[in-house]
Design an enzyme around this catalytic site. Structure first.
Site: not given
Ligand code: FAD
Ligand code: NAI
Length: 466
Positions: A40, A42, A183, A238, A274, A313, A321-322, A445
């Site tokens: 699953g 991140t 963000g 910061v 990220r 990513d 994720a999508h 509606h």
């Molecule tokens: P990941 O989900 O990061 O999966 C990669 C996997 O690869 C990990 O499990 C890792 O352990 C594994 N891996 C890495 N290197 C190795 C290796 N060498 N060998 C074996 N395994 C390895 N996106 C949305 O669309 N909607 C949201 O609501 C949303 N909310 C988020 C909330 C938070 C707090 C965070 C941090 C992110 C959120 N995201 C959201 C972003 C979303 O989680 C990512 O865009 C998504 O998970 C990316 O999928 P991925 O498969 O590319 O990578």
């Molecule tokens: P983000 O890119 O959304 O936001 C980071 C923010 O930090 C920006 O506003 C940027 O200007 C600011 N920033 C950068 N450097 C800084 C500094 N030194 N001091 C102060 N501000 C600074 O990144 P975030 O919120 O960490 O999320 C990471 C990723 O996870 C995003 O790319 C997002 O797509 C994904 N994510 C998606 C969600 C969703 O789809 N609902 C929920 C959570 C995460």
């Protein structure tokens, strides 16, 4: 049967597991290597799913305390049981990650626990508890995702100075929470802890929140979150966090330079973005280089190395994720000789705050900058009957369409449930609909979706309500 796999996928997140399942369905011999201990990625473990479980529960907690009485619902005092709230989040994660294991079995995908490393063309070395082994494969898919971008000078200990992962599991509600970055993560997790009682200050380097989103949406969102009690320090950076005392000392400076100040906090959340995760992946063994920001380039998911593919990513595009899922599926289809495809013009983005914020397509800022002529329709939820009955009248729907052809170019919404509503616009844009198509489509509606129709009517110049 040969021991050689058709596909070995490194990483079991939304990119990797969707690629694996689709490959299994297409009859390819597939393995997915994941080092986390659960499938699953991140998203399911420390991202989308646990954050939404906490957003849902904390919103109900706030609504129960602030709105039930007005609706004629009497309760005793509302109390927070944080352990139980965190427990239901963990249960949601557990159920969903196990669900992926089930889907692997159902679709004939082999789940290999361990750390994967490319060991040369057609070879993936797996470092697992029992030792190392090497898999032979016709194709390798890199789906290793992303990790938190660190802030120089600030050490994350996941207790007091946390990333999103620590912020999903705080043992108590901090009195004072400082977020670095306005963000998506900052606004979502800041909302969770504010609702549970924390005083939240958001420090953002730029002079606006949610960079990249339509600026009219971002302005309305900031106003709304400020009314809810979040304190914004924009144009501020910061420069350090002092962890030596009982309370943290966060030193701030105007981004443009100037006098520093120190504010106190109990918890600091670092959420400044990220970055791709490809550490120790052996990219050099097949000659793949990352760009300056660490991303692996792709052309229809093919990397520069033959039969090595990349999704999610760790390659370019929004870190969602999508998007990762769609790329995973398209990549598996391409490997199977089919025409897998992702429409990057129609990838929605949603911020799951209250109100929610949702976007798809071009922003008004982008249209203005490009000089393309466009028409705009905007409809406020204040004038929508269902929003009125639900006492959720904050926000609006905005639709942007080409001035000549009327094709929908973008849609931007803020309001209750817009994260669900944006799907209608995604389908319309996928079919290259005109705004008039939505304006002439019967909507039920009273529903919030009527605001979409009214905004589309606004593009045509014949809004009926308000
Ligand atoms: P990941 O989900 O990061 O999966 C990669 C996997 O690869 C990990 O499990 C890792 O352990 C594994 N891996 C890495 N290197 C190795 C290796 N060498 N060998 C074996 N395994 C390895 N996106 C949305 O669309 N909607 C949201 O609501 C949303 N909310 C988020 C909330 C938070 C707090 C965070 C941090 C992110 C959120 N995201 C959201 C972003 C979303 O989680 C990512 O865009 C998504 O998970 C990316 O999928 P991925 O498969 O590319 O990578
Ligand atoms: P983000 O890119 O959304 O936001 C980071 C923010 O930090 C920006 O506003 C940027 O200007 C600011 N920033 C950068 N450097 C800084 C500094 N030194 N001091 C102060 N501000 C600074 O990144 P975030 O919120 O960490 O999320 C990471 C990723 O996870 C995003 O790319 C997002 O797509 C994904 N994510 C998606 C969600 C969703 O789809 N609902 C929920 C959570 C995460």
């Amino acid at each position: 049967m040969s021991d050689t796999y058709d596909i070995v996928i490194i990483g079991g997140g939304p990119g990797g597991y969707n690629c694996a399942i689709r490959a299994g369905q297409l009859g390819l011999k597939t393995a997915c290597v994941e080092m986390r201990g659960t499938l699953g990625g991140t998203c399911l473990n420390v991202g989308c799913i646990p954050s939404k479980a906490l957003l849902h529960a904390s919103e109900l907690y706030e609504v129960a305390g602030s709105q039930f009485a007005n609706l004629g619902i009497k309760t005793g005092a509302i109390e927070l049981d944080l352990d139980a709230m965190l427990g239901q989040k963990d249960e949601a994660v557990d159920g969903l990650t196990k669900g992926i294991e089930f889907l692997f079995k159902k679709n004939g995908v082999e789940y290999i626990r361990g750390r994967g490393r490319i060991a040369g063309p057609g070879k993936v070395e797996v470092d697992a508890e029992g030792g190392k082994s090497t898999l032979e494969t016709k194709n390798i898919v890199i789906a290793t995702g992303s990790e938190v971008t660190p802030l120089p000078g600030v050490t994350i200990d996941e207790k007091r100075v946390v990333s999103s992962t620590g912020a999903l599991a705080l043992e108590q509600v901090p009195d004072k929470l400082v977020l670095i970055g306005a963000g998506v993560i900052g606004l979502e997790l800041g909302s969770v802890w504010r609702r549970l009682g924390a005083q939240v200050t958001v420090v953002e380097y730029l002079d606006r929140i949610l960079p990249g989103m339509d600026s009219e949406l971002a302005k309305t969102a900031q106003r709304t979150f400020a009314k809810q009690g979040m304190d914004f320090k924009l144009g501020t950076k910061v420069t350090g966090v002092d962890t030596s005392g009982d309370r943290l000392g966060v030193t701030l400076e105007p981004a443009a330079g100037g006098e520093a100040e120190t504010i106190e906090a109990d918890t600091v959340l670092v959420c400044i973005g990220r970055r791709p995760f490809t550490d120790g992946l052996g990219l050099e063994t097949v000659g793949i280089e990352t760009d300056q920001r660490g991303f692996i380039a792709n052309d229809q998911y093919r990397t520069s190395a033959e039969n090595v593919w990349v999704v999610g990513d760790c390659t370019h595009g929004p870190m969602l994720a999508h998007k990762a899922e769609d790329e995973g599926v398209a990549c598996a289809e391409r490997i199977a000789g089919k025409a897998g495809h992702v429409n990057y013009g129609v990838i929605p983005g949603v911020v799951y705050t209250a109100p929610e914020i949702a976007s798809v397509g071009l922003t008004e800022d982008e249209l203005k900058k490009s000089g393309r002529k466009y028409k705009k329709g905007k409809f406020p939820f204040q004038a929508n009957s269902r929003a009125r009955t639900n006492h959720a009248t904050d926000g609006f729907v905005k639709i942007l369409a080409d001035a000549e052809t009327d094709e929908i170019l973008g849609a931007h919404m803020i309001g209750a449930n817009v994260g669900e509503m944006i799907g209608e616009l995604c389908v319309a844009m996928e079919f290259r609909a005109a705004s008039e198509d939505i304006a002439r489509t019967c909507h039920p509606h009273p529903t919030l979706t009527e605001a979409i129709r009214q905004a589309a009517m606004g593009v045509e110049g014949w809004t009926m309500q308000s």
